[in-house]
Design a protein around this motif. Structure first.
Motif, mmCIF file in Angstrom:
data_model
loop_
_atom_site.group_PDB
_atom_site.id
_atom_site.type_symbol
_atom_site.label_atom_id
_atom_site.label_comp_id
_atom_site.label_asym_id
_atom_site.label_seq_id
_atom_site.Cartn_x
_atom_site.Cartn_y
_atom_site.Cartn_z
ATOM 1 N N GLY A 1 0.803 -1.216 0.000
ATOM 2 C CA GLY A 1 0.000 0.000 0.000
ATOM 3 C C GLY A 1 0.832 1.261 0.000
ATOM 4 O O GLY A 1 0.292 2.369 -0.048
ATOM 5 N N ALA A 2 2.154 1.126 0.070
ATOM 6 C CA ALA A 2 3.095 2.258 0.047
ATOM 7 C C ALA A 2 2.811 3.260 1.163
ATOM 8 O O ALA A 2 3.187 4.429 1.069
ATOM 9 C CB ALA A 2 3.065 2.950 -1.314
ATOM 10 N N TRP A 3 2.185 2.796 2.258
ATOM 11 C CA TRP A 3 1.780 3.738 3.299
ATOM 12 C C TRP A 3 2.939 4.232 4.145
ATOM 13 O O TRP A 3 2.805 5.208 4.891
ATOM 14 C CB TRP A 3 0.697 3.117 4.182
ATOM 15 C CG TRP A 3 1.030 1.784 4.779
ATOM 16 C CD1 TRP A 3 0.744 0.558 4.259
ATOM 17 C CD2 TRP A 3 1.715 1.536 6.008
ATOM 18 N NE1 TRP A 3 1.214 -0.438 5.090
ATOM 19 C CE2 TRP A 3 1.809 0.133 6.171
ATOM 20 C CE3 TRP A 3 2.247 2.366 7.006
ATOM 21 C CZ2 TRP A 3 2.410 -0.450 7.273
ATOM 22 C CZ3 TRP A 3 2.853 1.778 8.108
ATOM 23 C CH2 TRP A 3 2.931 0.387 8.235
ATOM 24 N N THR A 4 4.103 3.576 4.043
ATOM 25 C CA THR A 4 5.263 4.052 4.806
ATOM 26 C C THR A 4 6.051 5.134 4.070
ATOM 27 O O THR A 4 6.937 5.754 4.659
ATOM 28 C CB THR A 4 6.226 2.892 5.123
ATOM 29 O OG1 THR A 4 6.636 2.282 3.885
ATOM 30 C CG2 THR A 4 5.568 1.858 6.010
ATOM 31 N N GLU A 5 5.767 5.371 2.793
ATOM 32 C CA GLU A 5 6.569 6.311 2.007
ATOM 33 C C GLU A 5 6.577 7.738 2.568
ATOM 34 O O GLU A 5 7.592 8.428 2.473
ATOM 35 C CB GLU A 5 6.125 6.296 0.553
ATOM 36 C CG GLU A 5 6.534 5.018 -0.171
ATOM 37 C CD GLU A 5 6.190 5.043 -1.642
ATOM 38 O OE1 GLU A 5 5.561 6.026 -2.114
ATOM 39 O OE2 GLU A 5 6.546 4.075 -2.350
#
Length: 360
Positions: free
Chosen positions: A310-314
């Motif tokens: 989900g790329a939520w840490t980017e």
């Protein structure tokens, strides 16, 4: 309980965990004057050659003789269906000794299917990416701790299996079989300085559901009896959940297009431009979804790091220092590149894993 239709917009692979070896576990054959890939059924082979000839079969395997050739020594007129667990009519050519095939998951009746657990996992990723924020970055790890989402998920969704809100999301399996399965060869779109971005150095044969196949599964969001357990607003009912999923997918697709548009001029192969076109087609499918009734989601093998997580840490301030080194082996060799720098596609530049869900 809601009935949900699921349509494969691209090839989809949910792996069984088995890696099949060419010549032994699968072979090339011919059916209706067309080449095909034959996944071997050992029980059928044994019934054809007889138990007395097991030793000959084992010896043949050790000598790398293909199973179909061994069968025809005992049954000269044997055809693929005589020794096949299944026949994959649409398959790539140029299969050679040493090739392996990532097997698609099938149920006990031999039908390809997407488990409810896989669908639920993709939904969980979309929900997590929609509710997490930079205020949680201190929980991701660092300081000698291996990065993990568990602390953040515990804070947002519940700290134990009994209190996890996704316990109240019930998702059934989706069994397919209306259309045929395919065998495709996956390669890489790989951002490199000295070479083309088109990287065919590590090909992998993959068995997959073909585009345009459809199924139906059941989905339900139960309301907890315990008032201390609160379902997040972004999944309070199925309509809202579908809006959440589709918005998440659109965001990632738009970011993906923007990322590669900045790099297309540096790729001499022309495949980056093709890849962008494929992503734009999926984006249009997501943009045309009826809000609260339909959504596009990515699932399974070949989805890539950004879609799988989900790329939520980017947006986290410690993304490059904590998350990337833990996610990319030998990161010190690639620090000049953004992360991730590779994408899996087939030899025509097609993507894997996109499905469209619709409430019936």
């Amino acid at each position: 309980m809601s009935k949900i239709s699921i349509e494969t917009l691209t090839c989809v692979h949910i792996g069984s965990g088995n890696i099949l070896q060419y010549g032994n576990d699968f072979v090339l054959g011919e059916q209706d004057d067309e080449s095909c890939l034959v996944v071997v059924d050992p029980r059928k082979v044994l019934s054809l050659i007889g138990e007395a000839n097991i030793g000959r079969w084992v010896t043949g395997i050790e000598k790398h003789e293909p199973t179909d050739a061994i069968v025809r020594q005992f049954v000269p007129r044997a055809v693929p269906n005589d020794y096949a667990k299944r026949v994959v009519l649409d398959c790539v050519g140029n299969i050679k000794p040493g090739d392996t095939l990532k097997e698609l998951m099938h149920n006990g009746a031999g039908k390809a299917y997407i488990p409810g657990s896989s669908i639920k996992g993709a939904i969980r990723t979309a929900v997590l990416a929609s509710v997490v924020g930079p205020q949680y970055e201190h929980l991701i790890g660092g300081g000698g701790r291996r990065p993990s989402a568990s602390a953040i998920e515990g804070r947002l969704f519940g700290s134990s299996p009994n209190t996890d809100v996704f316990r109240f999301l019930q998702v059934g399996d989706a069994c397919f079989g209306r259309n045929y399965e395919v065998a495709i060869r996956m390669v890489n779109l790989n951002e490199r300085e000295a070479q083309s971005f088109w990287d065919v150095s590590k090909p992998q044969l993959v068995e997959a559901l073909c585009p345009g196949d459809e199924s139906v599964f059941e989905l339900r969001i139960k309301q907890p009896a315990d008032r201390d357990i609160v379902i997040p607003d972004v999944m309070r009912n199925v309509d809202v959940l579908f809006r959440t999923i589709n918005a998440h997918t659109l965001k990632l697709l738009e970011e993906e297009i923007a990322y590669w548009q900045e790099r297309v001029e540096f790729d001499e192969s022309g495949m980056v431009d093709i890849y962008i076109g494929k992503i734009e087609e999926i984006r249009e499918s997501a943009a045309r979804c009826e809000a609260g009734h339909e959504c596009v989601m990515r699932i399974g093998h070949g989805s890539g790091w950004r879609f799988m997580t989900g790329a939520w840490t980017e947006p986290f301030g410690n993304f490059r220092d904590v998350v990337v080194p833990a996610s990319r082996p030998k990161n010190y060799n690639y620090e000049q590149y953004d992360f991730p720098k590779t994408r899996r596609v087939d030899t025509d530049g097609e993507l894997l894993g996109f499905v469209k869900l619709r409430i019936l």
